[in-house]
Design an enzyme around this catalytic site. Structure first.
Site, PDB file in Angstrom:
ATOM      1  N   ASP A 192      35.293  29.905  40.087  1.00 10.54           N
ATOM      2  CA  ASP A 192      36.258  30.882  40.428  1.00 10.54           C
ATOM      3  C   ASP A 192      35.628  31.642  41.851  1.00 10.54           C
ATOM      4  O   ASP A 192      35.178  32.606  41.867  1.00 10.54           O
ATOM      5  CB  ASP A 192      36.446  32.017  39.238  1.00 10.54           C
ATOM      6  CG  ASP A 192      37.143  32.992  39.646  1.00 10.54           C
ATOM      7  OD1 ASP A 192      38.155  33.176  40.607  1.00 10.54           O
ATOM      8  OD2 ASP A 192      37.500  34.175  38.913  1.00 10.54           O
ATOM      9  N   CYS A 211      42.192  32.338  44.022  1.00 10.10           N
ATOM     10  CA  CYS A 211      43.169  33.337  44.319  1.00 10.10           C
ATOM     11  C   CYS A 211      43.832  32.980  45.760  1.00 10.10           C
ATOM     12  O   CYS A 211      44.582  33.991  46.476  1.00 10.10           O
ATOM     13  CB  CYS A 211      42.485  34.754  44.346  1.00 10.10           C
ATOM     14  SG  CYS A 211      41.239  34.793  45.566  1.00 10.10           S
ATOM     15  N   GLU A 224      47.706  33.627  42.314  1.00 13.48           N
ATOM     16  CA  GLU A 224      46.552  32.959  41.158  1.00 13.48           C
ATOM     17  C   GLU A 224      46.855  31.735  40.626  1.00 13.48           C
ATOM     18  O   GLU A 224      47.697  31.639  40.052  1.00 13.48           O
ATOM     19  CB  GLU A 224      46.005  34.119  40.392  1.00 13.48           C
ATOM     20  CG  GLU A 224      44.541  33.896  39.739  1.00 13.48           C
ATOM     21  CD  GLU A 224      43.636  34.540  40.674  1.00 13.48           C
ATOM     22  OE1 GLU A 224      43.699  35.447  41.172  1.00 13.48           O
ATOM     23  OE2 GLU A 224      42.427  33.988  40.414  1.00 13.48           O
TER      24      GLU A 224
HETATM   25  C1  LIG Z   1      36.552  35.708  42.494  1.00  9.02           C
HETATM   26  S1  LIG Z   1      35.428  36.411  41.738  1.00  9.02           S
HETATM   27  C2  LIG Z   1      35.051  35.886  40.264  1.00  9.02           C
HETATM   28  C3  LIG Z   1      34.262  36.674  39.306  1.00  9.02           C
HETATM   29  C4  LIG Z   1      34.519  36.272  37.707  1.00  9.02           C
HETATM   30  N1  LIG Z   1      35.037  34.767  37.357  1.00  9.02           N
HETATM   31  C5  LIG Z   1      35.747  37.252  37.223  1.00  9.02           C
HETATM   32  O1  LIG Z   1      36.819  36.971  36.784  1.00  9.02           O
HETATM   33  O2  LIG Z   1      35.445  38.552  37.224  1.00  9.02           O
HETATM   34  C6  LIG Z   1      34.075  35.625  42.688  1.00  9.02           C
HETATM   35  C7  LIG Z   1      32.727  36.080  42.481  1.00  9.02           C
HETATM   36  O3  LIG Z   1      31.620  34.921  43.122  1.00  9.02           O
HETATM   37  C8  LIG Z   1      30.680  35.947  43.571  1.00  9.02           C
HETATM   38  N2  LIG Z   1      30.289  35.356  44.793  1.00  9.02           N
HETATM   39  C9  LIG Z   1      30.562  35.367  46.137  1.00  9.02           C
HETATM   40  N3  LIG Z   1      29.796  34.437  46.899  1.00  9.02           N
HETATM   41  C10 LIG Z   1      28.793  33.953  46.169  1.00  9.02           C
HETATM   42  C11 LIG Z   1      28.083  32.753  46.429  1.00  9.02           C
HETATM   43  N4  LIG Z   1      27.908  32.300  47.512  1.00  9.02           N
HETATM   44  N5  LIG Z   1      27.419  32.412  45.344  1.00  9.02           N
HETATM   45  C12 LIG Z   1      27.478  32.814  43.839  1.00  9.02           C
HETATM   46  N6  LIG Z   1      28.466  33.909  43.728  1.00  9.02           N
HETATM   47  C13 LIG Z   1      29.161  34.317  44.732  1.00  9.02           C
HETATM   48  C14 LIG Z   1      31.173  37.134  43.911  1.00  9.02           C
HETATM   49  O4  LIG Z   1      30.054  38.183  43.755  1.00  9.02           O
HETATM   50  C15 LIG Z   1      32.337  37.224  42.883  1.00  9.02           C
HETATM   51  O5  LIG Z   1      31.765  37.945  41.442  1.00  9.02           O
END
Ligand SMILES: C[S@@+](CC[C@H](N)C(=O)[O-])C[C@H]1O[C@@H](n2cnc3c(N)ncnc32)[C@H](O)[C@@H]1O
Length: 356
Positions: free
Chosen positions: A289, A314, A348
């Protein structure tokens, strides 16, 4: 081509039509899930505008800088709508609190609410007045200015989700990523659990886990889960949420997706994975995600190594780009469209793929 309308009001039917066009030749049997049209958003951010008539909420067009005064924000959940009014009335009575105030962020769960006020001035001098405001409104209030943060009445919120008759509890705060539409969030999690029920399942890998929103309900479907995430705040809440829900088969660790890939390929060892034996996992599924930019190029070949891929997105454009690569090795079994951002152009998507 999936073009986003500049108009802010877009019906779900129009979005479905655009998505069908975008994914033509890739998939056609979409499951579609509607949202309430109003009072669904649990996060709302505004600027401020001040003139002789007082202080107003405002939004500013980033290109033209044109301002739009916001009197009502009907997309926000009702507690946010009510707090917007009470807070503005109070601020208009407390002029010291409006000096160099440039933003307000509202965050709500089913049970709780917080407001962050953003300043271009030293907030320490406002501490007494902010405390009084928080008491008066019975509000979890956070004030921020460059490098400083003051918290009144706490900043953690409790959320509860009802999924297939079970209640899941989560603690989170305004620094966490959140799915901004709770009804759709519950629908997305349920959709995944329903679809996975027919799968053969071992262990799950989840590289963008946030505070464990999907992780914890999904953990019921797998022997073990390894869930990682970039943000320290998210991971700290994920660890709390695992114990809040007594989830015993989940390991959370703070790693970027690329670090996780390197760890699993044996290219690098991480102290942050201390106590977790990577050889102990047999991953049948990977759940991604990612942020709006989609999967990093290097991640795509790694994700394609898994028998089953679950992809929540998204951003239909980057999803399509990534699917074009993943469809060389996998086929889509399920594709859902969720109206997480009702009346806006955003959509989404949820896709489940399995190896050909
Ligand atoms: C779209 S959100 C999804 C979070 C979770 N699935 C939820 O429903 O709350 C994407 C998540 O990826 C994290 N993120 C962003 N870049 C990342 C990276 N390079 N590696 C790991 N996580 C990352 C962000 O902090 C965020 O929490």
């Amino acid at each position: 081509m999936y073009r986003q309308k500049s108009s802010s009001l877009m019906l779900f039917e129009e979005k479905i039509k655009l998505a069908k066009g975008l994914f033509e030749g890739i998939f056609s049997e979409f499951e579609c899930f509607k949202s309430p049209l109003n009072a669904y958003r649990t996060r709302a951010e505004f600027g401020f505008y001040k003139d002789e008539g007082g202080l107003f909420y405002a939004m500013f067009d980033p290109k033209t800088k044109k301002k739009f005064i916001i009197e009502d924000f009907e997309l926000a959940v009702l507690p946010i709508q009510a707090m917007m009014k009470s807070l503005l009335s109070e601020l208009n009575l407390r002029l010291t609190l409006t000096y160099k105030l440039f933003g307000a962020e509202f965050l709500a769960t089913k049970n709780d609410l917080s407001v962050s006020l953003l300043y271009h001035t030293d907030i320490n001098a406002l501490s007494f007045e902010l405390d009084d405001l928080s008491q008066k409104l019975n509000l979890k209030l956070i004030a921020r200015s460059k490098g400083k943060k003051l918290v009144f009445k706490g900043e953690s919120l409790l959320q509860s989700l009802e999924i297939q008759g079970k209640t899941w509890l989560y603690e989170l705060n305004n620094d966490c990523f959140i799915q901004p539409n709770t009804a759709i969030n519950e629908i997305m999690i349920k959709w995944l659990l329903d679809k996975l029920a027919t799968h053969t399942r071992d262990d799950l890998l989840e590289p963008y886990c946030g505070y464990g929103n999907f992780t914890l309900p999904l953990s019921l479907m797998f022997r073990k889960v390894l869930a990682t995430e970039l943000s320290k705040t998210n991971i700290n809440f994920a660890l709390k949420n695992a114990s809040l829900n007594k989830a015993q088969n989940v390991n959370f660790a703070r790693l970027s997706s690329k670090e996780l890939m390197k760890a699993l390929r044996g290219e690098r060892e991480f102290y942050r994975l201390k106590g977790i034996d990577l050889k102990d996992f047999t991953f049948s599924h990977i759940f991604v995600d990612p942020p709006r930019a989609g999967l990093e190029e290097e991640l795509l070949s790694f994700v394609a190594e898994f028998s089953n891929i679950i992809y929540i997105s998204c951003n239909p454009q980057t999803l399509k780009r990534d699917l074009t690569v993943l469809l060389k090795t996998h086929k889509i079994s399920n594709f859902a469209l969720f109206d997480q951002f009702a009346k806006t152009p955003h959509l989404e998507c949820g896709v489940i793929l399995s190896k050909i």
